[in-house]
Design a protein around this motif. Structure first.
Motif, PDB file in Angstrom:
ATOM      1  N   LYS A  13       0.798  -1.234   0.000  1.00 56.95           N
ATOM      2  CA  LYS A  13       0.000   0.000   0.000  1.00 56.95           C
ATOM      3  C   LYS A  13       0.824   1.275   0.000  1.00 56.95           C
ATOM      4  CE  LYS A  13      -4.330  -1.619   1.867  1.00 56.95           C
ATOM      5  NZ  LYS A  13      -3.922  -3.048   2.066  1.00 56.95           N
ATOM      6  N   ASP A  14       2.087   1.163   0.354  1.00 58.21           N
ATOM      7  CA  ASP A  14       2.870   2.396   0.346  1.00 58.21           C
ATOM      8  C   ASP A  14       4.313   2.164  -0.076  1.00 58.21           C
ATOM      9  OD1 ASP A  14       4.064   1.288   2.585  1.00 58.21           O
ATOM     10  OD2 ASP A  14       2.755   2.386   3.981  1.00 58.21           O
ATOM     11  N   VAL A  15       5.031   3.216  -0.208  1.00 60.79           N
ATOM     12  CA  VAL A  15       6.401   3.170  -0.712  1.00 60.79           C
ATOM     13  C   VAL A  15       7.289   2.323   0.197  1.00 60.79           C
ATOM     14  CG1 VAL A  15       8.422   4.570  -1.274  1.00 60.79           C
ATOM     15  CG2 VAL A  15       6.145   5.400  -1.824  1.00 60.79           C
ATOM     16  N   ALA A  16       7.056   2.434   1.488  1.00 61.96           N
ATOM     17  CA  ALA A  16       7.886   1.681   2.432  1.00 61.96           C
ATOM     18  C   ALA A  16       7.697   0.176   2.240  1.00 61.96           C
ATOM     19  CB  ALA A  16       7.547   2.088   3.867  1.00 61.96           C
ATOM     20  N   ARG A  68       5.296   0.373 -10.019  1.00 62.07           N
ATOM     21  CA  ARG A  68       4.382   0.468  -8.869  1.00 62.07           C
ATOM     22  C   ARG A  68       4.913   1.486  -7.848  1.00 62.07           C
ATOM     23  NH1 ARG A  68      -0.128   0.951  -7.299  1.00 62.07           N
ATOM     24  NH2 ARG A  68      -0.767   0.087  -5.298  1.00 62.07           N
ATOM     25  N   LEU A  72       2.985   4.725  -6.399  1.00 62.18           N
ATOM     26  CA  LEU A  72       2.776   4.973  -4.963  1.00 62.18           C
ATOM     27  C   LEU A  72       3.397   6.297  -4.523  1.00 62.18           C
ATOM     28  CD1 LEU A  72       3.315   1.404  -3.530  1.00 62.18           C
ATOM     29  CD2 LEU A  72       1.202   2.727  -3.470  1.00 62.18           C
ATOM     30  N   GLU A  73       4.566   6.579  -5.062  1.00 61.53           N
ATOM     31  CA  GLU A  73       5.224   7.844  -4.705  1.00 61.53           C
ATOM     32  C   GLU A  73       4.362   9.035  -5.111  1.00 61.53           C
ATOM     33  OE1 GLU A  73       9.919   6.761  -4.499  1.00 61.53           O
ATOM     34  OE2 GLU A  73       9.118   7.569  -6.381  1.00 61.53           O
ATOM     35  N   ALA A  75       1.181   9.055  -5.550  1.00 69.76           N
ATOM     36  CA  ALA A  75      -0.012   9.096  -4.705  1.00 69.76           C
ATOM     37  C   ALA A  75       0.319   9.747  -3.364  1.00 69.76           C
ATOM     38  CB  ALA A  75      -0.553   7.688  -4.486  1.00 69.76           C
ATOM     39  N   GLU A  76       1.499   9.411  -2.834  1.00 67.60           N
ATOM     40  CA  GLU A  76       1.867  10.009  -1.539  1.00 67.60           C
ATOM     41  C   GLU A  76       2.056  11.521  -1.635  1.00 67.60           C
ATOM     42  OE1 GLU A  76       5.017   7.950   0.553  1.00 67.60           O
ATOM     43  OE2 GLU A  76       3.798   6.123   0.597  1.00 67.60           O
ATOM     44  N   ALA A  79      -1.318  13.082  -1.735  1.00 67.65           N
ATOM     45  CA  ALA A  79      -1.965  13.079  -0.422  1.00 67.65           C
ATOM     46  C   ALA A  79      -1.388  14.179   0.453  1.00 67.65           C
ATOM     47  CB  ALA A  79      -1.774  11.724   0.248  1.00 67.65           C
ATOM     48  N   ARG A  80      -0.048  14.334   0.371  1.00 66.54           N
ATOM     49  CA  ARG A  80       0.572  15.357   1.227  1.00 66.54           C
ATOM     50  C   ARG A  80       0.120  16.751   0.809  1.00 66.54           C
ATOM     51  NH1 ARG A  80       6.326  15.602   0.824  1.00 66.54           N
ATOM     52  NH2 ARG A  80       6.248  13.346   0.713  1.00 66.54           N
TER      53      ARG A  80
END
Ligand code: PHE
Length: 339
Positions: A13-16, A68, A72-73, A75-76, A79-80
């Motif tokens: 779900k996220d970059v991490a 991917r 995700l990056e 998208a983050e 969001a920020r």
């Protein structure tokens, strides 16, 4: 392995999380490296076949992971940005603006007026010597006129200046005939041992004015003060010179202005006289000029000391002088528009 990794990638779900997957499958301790390590023991045929297959999986996974990751990056970042968006329709916080103290406003206005008449602004120390405050002003020790100004002494020689006239002594001492004409306006605080009440304060302000030159007469003094009063209070206000006594001027006078409330016909503010005193003045005493090295046969001049609080009280209708010093915000904020 490939399917397992692809499933995990789909879930991440996220970059991490994606980073963890990359390390797990493509990293040095990952299954792909492991297979590659085993290739050492394989036959040439097997190597070729396995190598090709492993490389294909590796490249495919790397490509999927990379794209991917990018998604995700992005998208983050989105969001920020959304979270940090500033709502420009929110009402602003009102900022409290300061304003000039009424006494400062009077001093500033007076300085502007006298500057326009050619005066420069001078200063003197609030802790003054007995010499400049009294002696050089024709007030030797034990002179009865010293009692006119009850003094805060610091020691034998130093005191809190009782008037701004010390600036006269200092100016005359520092200047000579070549500097004529001399025009100085010196605003400042002064101190007297008075009991505080509605019209007296142990600390107040004066504007000392000095004009020295050739052929300076009482007419110049009167015209200057008349102009000042018109500038401060309006053209309908009149002044009146009353004979008085100061050891450093001759003749000496006190100057009154017509009361704003009754216009001269008498009311409670002017105690039915129609006039209010605002300053002391006079023609510089020949002794003062002589002490300073000016020849009183050639040079003459005038001086005046204006009470700043008096001007402010009259102009703004303030009935108690103590209002200027207690810093009650309800009082001082009323003057914002004036300055
Ligand atoms: N220094 C005098 C006072 O404080 C006022 C004054 C100034 C008088 C200059 C004459 C000339 O009372």
């Amino acid at each position: 392995i490939k399917q397992e990794a692809l499933d995990l990638i789909a879930e991440a779900k996220d970059v991490a999380a994606m980073n963890d997957i990359r390390v797990k499958y493509l990293g040095k301790k990952g299954p792909i490296q492991e297979v590659m390590g085993k290739m050492r023991d394989m036959s040439v045929e097997e190597k070729k076949e396995t190598g090709a297959a492993v490389n294909e999986v590796k490249q495919e996974l790397a490509a999927v992971i990379e794209s991917r990751m990018a998604e995700l990056e992005a998208a983050e970042v989105e969001a920020r940005l959304a979270a940090e968006k500033i709502d420009i329709s929110l009402p602003a916080q009102a900022r409290v603006m300061g304003g000039k103290h009424p006494l400062t406003a009077i001093v500033d206005e007076s300085v502007a007026f006298f500057r326009s008449m050619g005066y420069e602004v001078g200063v003197g120390p609030e802790i003054e010597t007995d010499y400049y405050n009294f002696e050089a002003l024709n007030l030797p020790k034990n002179h009865p006129a010293r009692d006119m100004q009850d003094t805060f002494y610091i020691d034998m020689h130093r005191l809190l200046r009782t008037h701004t006239s010390g600036v006269q002594s200092r100016t005359f001492e520092a200047r000579s005939m070549q500097d004529l004409p001399i025009q100085i306006l010196a605003p400042g605080k002064v101190y007297r041992r008075d009991d505080d009440d509605a019209t007296h304060s142990h600390q107040f302000m004066q504007l000392e004015g000095i004009m020295i030159g050739r052929d300076i007469s009482l007419a110049h003094l009167k015209a200057t003060l008349q102009e000042f009063v018109h500038y401060m209070f309006g053209p309908e206000r009149e002044i009146r010179l009353r004979p008085s006594y100061f050891p450093f001027t001759e003749p000496s006078m006190e100057v009154d202005v017509t009361c704003a409330k009754c216009g001269g016909s008498g009311c409670s503010i002017c105690k039915q006289t129609g006039w209010i005193e605002i300053l002391g003045a006079g023609m510089c005493h020949p002794n003062i000029l002589t002490i300073a090295g000016f020849d009183p046969e050639i040079v003459s001049g005038f001086a005046f000391g204006i009470g700043v609080e008096r001007i402010a009280m009259l102009k703004y209708g303030v009935e108690d002088i103590r209002n200027f010093y207690v810093n009650d915000m309800r009082f001082v904020t009323q003057f914002k528009d004036w300055g």
